[in-house]
Write an enzyme that holds these catalytic residues in place. Sequence first.
Site, PDB file in Angstrom:
ATOM      1  N   SER A  10     -12.345  52.243 -18.932  1.00  0.00           N
ATOM      2  CA  SER A  10     -13.657  52.781 -18.566  1.00  0.00           C
ATOM      3  C   SER A  10     -14.492  51.699 -17.892  1.00  0.00           C
ATOM      4  O   SER A  10     -14.290  50.504 -18.141  1.00  0.00           O
ATOM      5  CB  SER A  10     -14.384  53.297 -19.813  1.00  0.00           C
ATOM      6  OG  SER A  10     -15.721  53.639 -19.508  1.00  0.00           O
ATOM      7  N   HIS A  11     -15.433  52.130 -17.064  1.00  0.00           N
ATOM      8  CA  HIS A  11     -16.388  51.193 -16.467  1.00  0.00           C
ATOM      9  C   HIS A  11     -17.352  50.629 -17.502  1.00  0.00           C
ATOM     10  O   HIS A  11     -18.023  49.633 -17.233  1.00  0.00           O
ATOM     11  CB  HIS A  11     -17.181  51.889 -15.363  1.00  0.00           C
ATOM     12  CG  HIS A  11     -16.424  51.990 -14.085  1.00  0.00           C
ATOM     13  ND1 HIS A  11     -15.297  52.770 -13.944  1.00  0.00           N
ATOM     14  CD2 HIS A  11     -16.615  51.371 -12.894  1.00  0.00           C
ATOM     15  CE1 HIS A  11     -14.838  52.641 -12.715  1.00  0.00           C
ATOM     16  NE2 HIS A  11     -15.611  51.807 -12.056  1.00  0.00           N
ATOM     17  N   SER A  12     -17.448  51.284 -18.658  1.00  0.00           N
ATOM     18  CA  SER A  12     -18.439  50.899 -19.664  1.00  0.00           C
ATOM     19  C   SER A  12     -17.743  50.440 -20.936  1.00  0.00           C
ATOM     20  O   SER A  12     -16.977  51.193 -21.538  1.00  0.00           O
ATOM     21  CB  SER A  12     -19.344  52.100 -19.963  1.00  0.00           C
ATOM     22  OG  SER A  12     -19.984  51.938 -21.223  1.00  0.00           O
ATOM     23  N   GLY A  43     -17.890  48.180 -14.886  1.00  0.00           N
ATOM     24  CA  GLY A  43     -16.804  47.910 -13.949  1.00  0.00           C
ATOM     25  C   GLY A  43     -15.486  47.883 -14.689  1.00  0.00           C
ATOM     26  O   GLY A  43     -15.448  47.959 -15.923  1.00  0.00           O
ATOM     27  N   ASP A  67     -11.908  56.661 -16.481  1.00  0.00           N
ATOM     28  CA  ASP A  67     -13.097  57.482 -16.201  1.00  0.00           C
ATOM     29  C   ASP A  67     -13.206  57.860 -14.719  1.00  0.00           C
ATOM     30  O   ASP A  67     -13.230  59.043 -14.386  1.00  0.00           O
ATOM     31  CB  ASP A  67     -14.388  56.835 -16.745  1.00  0.00           C
ATOM     32  CG  ASP A  67     -14.628  55.407 -16.301  1.00  0.00           C
ATOM     33  OD1 ASP A  67     -13.844  54.880 -15.479  1.00  0.00           O
ATOM     34  OD2 ASP A  67     -15.617  54.802 -16.774  1.00  0.00           O
TER      35      ASP A  67
END
Lengths: 132, 132
Positions: A10-12, A43, A67
Amino acid sequence: MADVSIVVVSHSRQLGEGLVKLLRQLAPGVDLHQAAGLGEELGTDATAVAAALQQCPETNDILVFFDLGSAAMNAEMALELTPQSVAGRTHIVDAPLVEGAVAAAVAARSRLPVADVIQQAEAARTVPKILS
Amino acid sequence: MADVSIVVVSHSRQLGEGLVKLLRQLAPGVDLHQAAGLGEELGTDATAVAAALQQCPETNDILVFFDLGSAAMNAEMALELTPQSVAGRTHIVDAPLVEGAVAAAVAARSRLPVADVIQQAEAARTVPKILS
Protein backbone atom coordinates in the site's frame (compact mmCIF):
# COMPACT_ATOMS: atom_id res chain seq x y z
CA MET A 1 0.17 -28.72 -0.47
CA ALA A 2 2.02 -25.46 -0.05
CA ASP A 3 0.67 -22.88 2.36
CA VAL A 4 -0.07 -19.35 1.23
CA SER A 5 1.60 -16.15 2.41
CA ILE A 6 -0.04 -12.77 1.85
CA VAL A 7 1.90 -9.55 1.21
CA VAL A 8 0.00 -6.23 1.41
CA VAL A 9 1.48 -3.42 -0.69
CA SER A 10 0.00 0.00 0.00
CA HIS A 11 1.01 3.63 -0.44
CA SER A 12 0.13 4.15 3.23
CA ARG A 13 2.01 2.51 6.07
CA GLN A 14 -1.04 3.01 8.30
CA LEU A 15 -3.37 1.42 5.78
CA GLY A 16 -1.03 -1.55 5.28
CA GLU A 17 -0.48 -2.12 8.98
CA GLY A 18 -4.18 -1.75 9.75
CA LEU A 19 -5.13 -4.23 7.06
CA VAL A 20 -2.58 -6.79 8.27
CA LYS A 21 -3.98 -6.53 11.81
CA LEU A 22 -7.50 -7.04 10.46
CA LEU A 23 -6.37 -10.07 8.45
CA ARG A 24 -4.59 -11.48 11.50
CA GLN A 25 -7.82 -11.32 13.48
CA LEU A 26 -9.93 -12.81 10.68
CA ALA A 27 -7.46 -15.53 9.75
CA PRO A 28 -5.09 -16.31 12.62
CA GLY A 29 -2.12 -18.43 11.68
CA VAL A 30 -1.87 -17.23 8.07
CA ASP A 31 1.57 -15.82 7.19
CA LEU A 32 1.15 -12.06 6.61
CA HIS A 33 3.54 -9.28 5.58
CA GLN A 34 3.29 -5.70 4.43
CA ALA A 35 5.40 -3.30 2.43
CA ALA A 36 3.56 -0.05 2.81
CA GLY A 37 4.47 3.62 2.65
CA LEU A 38 7.79 5.37 2.40
CA GLY A 39 8.28 5.79 6.13
CA GLU A 40 5.47 8.16 7.09
CA GLU A 41 5.16 9.48 3.53
CA LEU A 42 2.80 7.99 0.97
CA GLY A 43 4.39 5.75 -1.63
CA THR A 44 5.63 2.26 -2.38
CA ASP A 45 9.12 0.89 -2.79
CA ALA A 46 10.12 -2.12 -4.89
CA THR A 47 13.01 -2.90 -2.54
CA ALA A 48 10.66 -3.07 0.44
CA VAL A 49 8.31 -5.35 -1.49
CA ALA A 50 11.24 -7.60 -2.43
CA ALA A 51 12.30 -7.75 1.23
CA ALA A 52 8.77 -8.73 2.27
CA LEU A 53 8.66 -11.49 -0.36
CA GLN A 54 11.91 -12.90 0.97
CA GLN A 55 10.53 -13.01 4.51
CA CYS A 56 7.86 -15.52 3.47
CA PRO A 57 8.55 -19.18 4.29
CA GLU A 58 10.36 -20.74 1.36
CA THR A 59 7.77 -23.44 0.77
CA ASN A 60 4.85 -21.00 0.61
CA ASP A 61 3.08 -19.60 -2.40
CA ILE A 62 2.95 -15.82 -2.06
CA LEU A 63 -0.01 -13.63 -2.97
CA VAL A 64 0.56 -9.88 -3.33
CA PHE A 65 -2.33 -7.44 -2.93
CA PHE A 66 -1.90 -3.73 -3.70
CA ASP A 67 -3.84 -0.48 -3.61
CA LEU A 68 -3.03 1.56 -6.74
CA GLY A 69 -1.49 0.83 -10.13
CA SER A 70 1.89 2.29 -9.19
CA ALA A 71 2.03 -0.17 -6.29
CA ALA A 72 1.52 -3.00 -8.78
CA MET A 73 4.38 -1.65 -10.86
CA ASN A 74 6.65 -1.70 -7.83
CA ALA A 75 5.49 -5.23 -7.00
CA GLU A 76 6.38 -6.29 -10.54
CA MET A 77 9.77 -4.60 -10.19
CA ALA A 78 10.24 -6.44 -6.90
CA LEU A 79 9.94 -9.75 -8.74
CA GLU A 80 12.99 -8.77 -10.75
CA LEU A 81 14.88 -7.99 -7.55
CA THR A 82 14.22 -11.39 -5.97
CA PRO A 83 15.68 -14.79 -6.82
CA GLN A 84 13.60 -16.90 -9.20
CA SER A 85 13.07 -19.32 -6.31
CA VAL A 86 10.98 -16.59 -4.67
CA ALA A 87 9.57 -14.79 -7.71
CA GLY A 88 8.42 -18.08 -9.19
CA ARG A 89 6.15 -18.66 -6.19
CA THR A 90 4.74 -15.10 -6.21
CA HIS A 91 1.40 -14.05 -7.69
CA ILE A 92 0.37 -10.39 -7.96
CA VAL A 93 -3.40 -10.59 -7.62
CA ASP A 94 -5.68 -8.23 -9.56
CA ALA A 95 -8.34 -7.91 -6.86
CA PRO A 96 -9.62 -5.23 -4.49
CA LEU A 97 -6.99 -4.66 -1.79
CA VAL A 98 -9.07 -5.10 1.36
CA GLU A 99 -11.80 -7.40 0.07
CA GLY A 100 -9.38 -9.54 -1.93
CA ALA A 101 -6.89 -9.91 0.90
CA VAL A 102 -9.69 -10.76 3.36
CA ALA A 103 -11.10 -13.43 1.03
CA ALA A 104 -7.61 -14.82 0.40
CA ALA A 105 -6.69 -14.90 4.08
CA VAL A 106 -9.88 -16.76 4.99
CA ALA A 107 -9.34 -19.22 2.14
CA ALA A 108 -5.66 -19.65 3.06
CA ARG A 109 -6.65 -20.38 6.64
CA SER A 110 -8.80 -23.21 5.27
CA ARG A 111 -5.65 -24.41 3.47
CA LEU A 112 -7.26 -24.35 0.05
CA PRO A 113 -4.91 -24.86 -2.92
CA VAL A 114 -3.32 -21.59 -4.06
CA ALA A 115 -5.35 -21.51 -7.28
CA ASP A 116 -8.53 -21.61 -5.22
CA VAL A 117 -7.25 -18.92 -2.87
CA ILE A 118 -6.54 -16.66 -5.86
CA GLN A 119 -9.94 -17.46 -7.30
CA GLN A 120 -11.64 -16.46 -4.04
CA ALA A 121 -9.69 -13.20 -3.97
CA GLU A 122 -10.57 -12.35 -7.56
CA ALA A 123 -14.21 -13.23 -6.89
CA ALA A 124 -14.25 -10.47 -4.25
CA ARG A 125 -14.67 -8.07 -7.18
CA THR A 126 -18.19 -9.30 -7.79
CA VAL A 127 -19.48 -10.48 -4.42
CA PRO A 128 -22.13 -8.06 -3.08
CA LYS A 129 -20.93 -6.41 0.14
CA ILE A 130 -24.36 -5.23 1.26
CA LEU A 131 -26.74 -8.08 1.93
CA SER A 132 -30.34 -7.15 1.30
CA MET B 1 -24.86 21.06 -7.78
CA ALA B 2 -24.17 19.66 -4.32
CA ASP B 3 -20.63 18.66 -3.46
CA VAL B 4 -19.83 15.17 -2.24
CA SER B 5 -18.45 14.17 1.15
CA ILE B 6 -16.83 10.78 1.69
CA VAL B 7 -17.03 8.82 4.95
CA VAL B 8 -14.71 5.81 5.40
CA VAL B 9 -16.01 3.12 7.79
CA SER B 10 -13.45 0.49 8.71
CA HIS B 11 -12.89 -2.00 11.51
CA SER B 12 -9.35 -0.61 11.84
CA ARG B 13 -8.61 2.95 12.92
CA GLN B 14 -5.21 2.70 11.23
CA LEU B 15 -6.72 1.49 7.98
CA GLY B 16 -9.36 4.24 8.02
CA GLU B 17 -6.90 7.01 8.84
CA GLY B 18 -4.39 5.77 6.28
CA LEU B 19 -7.04 5.65 3.57
CA VAL B 20 -8.26 9.17 4.36
CA LYS B 21 -4.69 10.49 4.08
CA LEU B 22 -4.28 8.73 0.75
CA LEU B 23 -7.58 10.20 -0.50
CA ARG B 24 -6.54 13.66 0.69
CA GLN B 25 -3.38 13.45 -1.38
CA LEU B 26 -5.16 12.09 -4.46
CA ALA B 27 -8.12 14.48 -4.26
CA PRO B 28 -7.24 17.59 -2.26
CA GLY B 29 -10.22 19.72 -1.30
CA VAL B 30 -12.74 16.88 -1.11
CA ASP B 31 -14.52 16.67 2.26
CA LEU B 32 -13.34 13.46 3.97
CA HIS B 33 -14.23 11.77 7.26
CA GLN B 34 -13.66 8.43 8.91
CA ALA B 35 -15.33 6.33 11.58
CA ALA B 36 -12.90 3.50 12.07
CA GLY B 37 -12.05 1.11 14.84
CA LEU B 38 -13.16 0.98 18.45
CA GLY B 39 -10.27 3.00 19.79
CA GLU B 40 -7.27 0.78 19.13
CA GLU B 41 -9.45 -2.35 18.95
CA LEU B 42 -10.94 -3.65 15.72
CA GLY B 43 -14.61 -2.92 15.19
CA THR B 44 -17.12 -0.35 14.02
CA ASP B 45 -19.63 1.75 15.93
CA ALA B 46 -22.92 3.09 14.59
CA THR B 47 -22.71 6.12 16.88
CA ALA B 48 -19.29 7.06 15.50
CA VAL B 49 -20.59 6.69 11.95
CA ALA B 50 -23.57 8.90 12.79
CA ALA B 51 -21.23 11.52 14.25
CA ALA B 52 -19.11 11.47 11.08
CA LEU B 53 -22.19 11.89 8.90
CA GLN B 54 -23.22 14.93 10.92
CA GLN B 55 -19.79 16.51 10.47
CA CYS B 56 -20.33 16.71 6.71
CA PRO B 57 -21.40 20.09 5.31
CA GLU B 58 -25.18 20.22 5.28
CA THR B 59 -25.47 20.86 1.55
CA ASN B 60 -23.29 17.88 0.60
CA ASP B 61 -24.30 14.46 -0.59
CA ILE B 62 -22.52 11.88 1.54
CA LEU B 63 -21.00 8.64 0.27
CA VAL B 64 -20.14 5.94 2.81
CA PHE B 65 -17.52 3.29 1.99
CA PHE B 66 -16.90 0.34 4.31
CA ASP B 67 -14.68 -2.72 4.68
CA LEU B 68 -16.78 -5.68 5.87
CA GLY B 69 -20.46 -6.50 6.02
CA SER B 70 -20.76 -5.73 9.72
CA ALA B 71 -19.46 -2.22 8.99
CA ALA B 72 -22.27 -1.80 6.46
CA MET B 73 -24.77 -2.88 9.12
CA ASN B 74 -23.44 -0.23 11.49
CA ALA B 75 -23.59 2.35 8.70
CA GLU B 76 -27.23 1.44 8.11
CA MET B 77 -27.92 1.71 11.83
CA ALA B 78 -26.21 5.11 11.80
CA LEU B 79 -28.79 6.33 9.29
CA GLU B 80 -31.47 5.64 11.89
CA LEU B 81 -29.51 7.64 14.46
CA THR B 82 -29.24 10.76 12.29
CA PRO B 83 -31.91 13.28 11.32
CA GLN B 84 -33.62 12.65 8.00
CA SER B 85 -31.98 15.86 6.74
CA VAL B 86 -28.66 14.00 6.97
CA ALA B 87 -29.75 10.42 6.29
CA GLY B 88 -31.63 11.53 3.20
CA ARG B 89 -28.39 12.78 1.65
CA THR B 90 -26.39 9.67 2.56
CA HIS B 91 -25.59 6.77 0.23
CA ILE B 92 -23.92 3.57 1.45
CA VAL B 93 -21.94 2.47 -1.59
CA ASP B 94 -21.50 -1.22 -2.41
CA ALA B 95 -17.98 -0.93 -3.81
CA PRO B 96 -14.46 -1.98 -2.82
CA LEU B 97 -13.35 0.18 0.12
CA VAL B 98 -10.02 1.49 -1.16
CA GLU B 99 -10.64 1.38 -4.91
CA GLY B 100 -14.20 2.70 -4.62
CA ALA B 101 -13.27 5.55 -2.30
CA VAL B 102 -10.32 6.51 -4.53
CA ALA B 103 -12.53 6.55 -7.63
CA ALA B 104 -15.20 8.55 -5.80
CA ALA B 105 -12.74 11.06 -4.39
CA VAL B 106 -11.23 11.71 -7.81
CA ALA B 107 -14.69 12.07 -9.36
CA ALA B 108 -15.85 14.31 -6.50
CA ARG B 109 -12.83 16.52 -6.99
CA SER B 110 -13.97 16.97 -10.60
CA ARG B 111 -17.36 17.99 -9.14
CA LEU B 112 -19.29 15.37 -11.06
CA PRO B 113 -22.95 14.92 -10.07
CA VAL B 114 -23.36 12.52 -7.16
CA ALA B 115 -24.93 9.81 -9.35
CA ASP B 116 -21.83 9.87 -11.54
CA VAL B 117 -19.53 9.76 -8.51
CA ILE B 118 -21.38 6.68 -7.23
CA GLN B 119 -21.22 5.11 -10.68
CA GLN B 120 -17.44 5.64 -10.81
CA ALA B 121 -17.08 4.06 -7.37
CA GLU B 122 -19.19 1.04 -8.29
CA ALA B 123 -17.27 0.67 -11.56
CA ALA B 124 -14.10 0.17 -9.48
CA ARG B 125 -15.31 -3.40 -9.02
CA THR B 126 -14.60 -4.21 -12.66
CA VAL B 127 -11.75 -1.90 -13.68
CA PRO B 128 -8.51 -3.90 -14.12
CA LYS B 129 -5.89 -2.78 -11.59
CA ILE B 130 -2.94 -4.32 -13.42
CA LEU B 131 -2.38 -2.76 -16.82
CA SER B 132 -0.83 -5.15 -19.28
